[in-house]
Design an enzyme around this catalytic site. Structure first.
Site, PDB file in Angstrom:
ATOM      1  N   ASP A 198      14.683  -1.993  -3.208  1.00 25.05           N
ATOM      2  CA  ASP A 198      14.864  -3.187  -2.379  1.00 25.05           C
ATOM      3  C   ASP A 198      16.334  -3.461  -2.084  1.00 25.05           C
ATOM      4  O   ASP A 198      17.150  -3.612  -2.984  1.00 25.05           O
ATOM      5  CB  ASP A 198      14.241  -4.403  -3.081  1.00 25.05           C
ATOM      6  CG  ASP A 198      12.749  -4.221  -3.275  1.00 25.05           C
ATOM      7  OD1 ASP A 198      12.075  -3.828  -2.296  1.00 25.05           O
ATOM      8  OD2 ASP A 198      12.252  -4.429  -4.396  1.00 25.05           O
TER       9      ASP A 198
ATOM     10  N   ASP B  73      17.726   2.824  -5.740  1.00 16.45           N
ATOM     11  CA  ASP B  73      17.093   1.506  -5.811  1.00 16.45           C
ATOM     12  C   ASP B  73      16.240   1.301  -4.558  1.00 16.45           C
ATOM     13  O   ASP B  73      16.571   1.823  -3.497  1.00 16.45           O
ATOM     14  CB  ASP B  73      18.205   0.449  -5.900  1.00 16.45           C
ATOM     15  CG  ASP B  73      17.661  -0.950  -5.746  1.00 16.45           C
ATOM     16  OD1 ASP B  73      16.751  -1.316  -6.514  1.00 16.45           O
ATOM     17  OD2 ASP B  73      18.136  -1.678  -4.852  1.00 16.45           O
TER      18      ASP B  73
HETATM   19 MG   LIG Z   1      17.962  -3.881  -4.991  1.00 12.94          MG
END
Ligand SMILES: [Mg+2]
Ligand SMILES: [Zn+2]
Length: 230
Positions: free
Chosen positions: A40, A38
């Site tokens: 962010d 992932d």
């Molecule tokens: Mg995230």
């Protein structure tokens, strides 16, 4: 002149590639394990809807950890929900600039070559559920990358800072790891959303994965032929 087709429209047998099954098997043997990452709150600090390269801040130790994992043969694929595109907050071209800066800095500062970056540009539905096959917690980005890059999902993991990331990993048949950096606030639980492990730093995460590379018992419990978890 091409040879005549037989009455059922089949190709003449000499035109069939009889070597194909062997090639298919050879490719199967070379499937690579992967870490899906992932963006962010996991790879970089979460600045909501940011596309400004100047505001990119890597999580501590992530470059060195990814370099260790890449050296051990793990493919590295970023999988990110970017509903800011559907919401009109930024364009695909603006995101592409951020992406280029992100990948360039990982190459320059850590010697890490990311294999691919998958993004979902869609919005969720009114209840916050994916309205497409790619938005996490749906597994579409992981499955698509696996097909294209010849990845072994059963020896792969998804790591992210929310339980949606964990669920996407499990839905793809991979492991699901939680990077606990404050991104998860709702903690809606279900068996698919239970992390296989939880980390707060990248060094420990890399050590965990290196110990499990090539170990087929890693990740979530598999189904055996009589339908019971092993
Ligand atoms: Mg995230
Ligand atoms: Zn999508």
């Amino acid at each position: 002149m091409s040879p005549p087709l037989d009455p059922l429209g089949m190709l003449p047998v000499q035109d069939l590639d009889l070597a194909a099954p062997a090639a298919e098997r050879a490719r199967g043997a070379a499937l690579r394990p992967c870490l899906f990452i992932d963006k962010d709150g996991t790879l970089i600090e979460n600045v909501p809807y940011n596309v400004d390269p100047v505001q990119l801040r890597f999580m501590p130790g992530v470059g060195a950890a990814l370099a260790r994992l890449q050296s051990a043969g793990l493919a590295l694929v970023i999988a990110t929900n970017q509903s800011g595109i559907a919401r009109g907050y930024f364009s695909r071209a603006q995101f592409a600039q951020l992406q280029e800066a992100l990948l360039q800095r990982l190459r320059d500062e850590a010697g890490v070559a990311i294999d691919d970056l998958m993004l979902c540009p869609h919005e969720p539905d009114a209840l916050g559920r994916p309205a497409c096959l790619c938005r996490k917690p749906a597994p579409g980005m992981l499955v698509g990358a696996a097909r294209r890059l010849h990845l072994d999902l059963s020896r792969s993991w998804m790591v992210g800072d929310t339980l949606d990331d964990v669920e996407a990993g499990h839905r793809a048949g991979a492991g699901g790891l939680l990077f606990h950096s404050g991104g998860e606030t709702v903690w809606r639980r279900s068996p698919l959303r239970e992390p296989d492990a939880v980390f707060t730093d990248w060094d420990a995460l890399a050590t965990y994965l290196l110990a499990r590379l090539g170990d087929p018992t890693q990740g979530s419990p598999s189904c055996s032929t009589n339908g019971t978890a092993r």
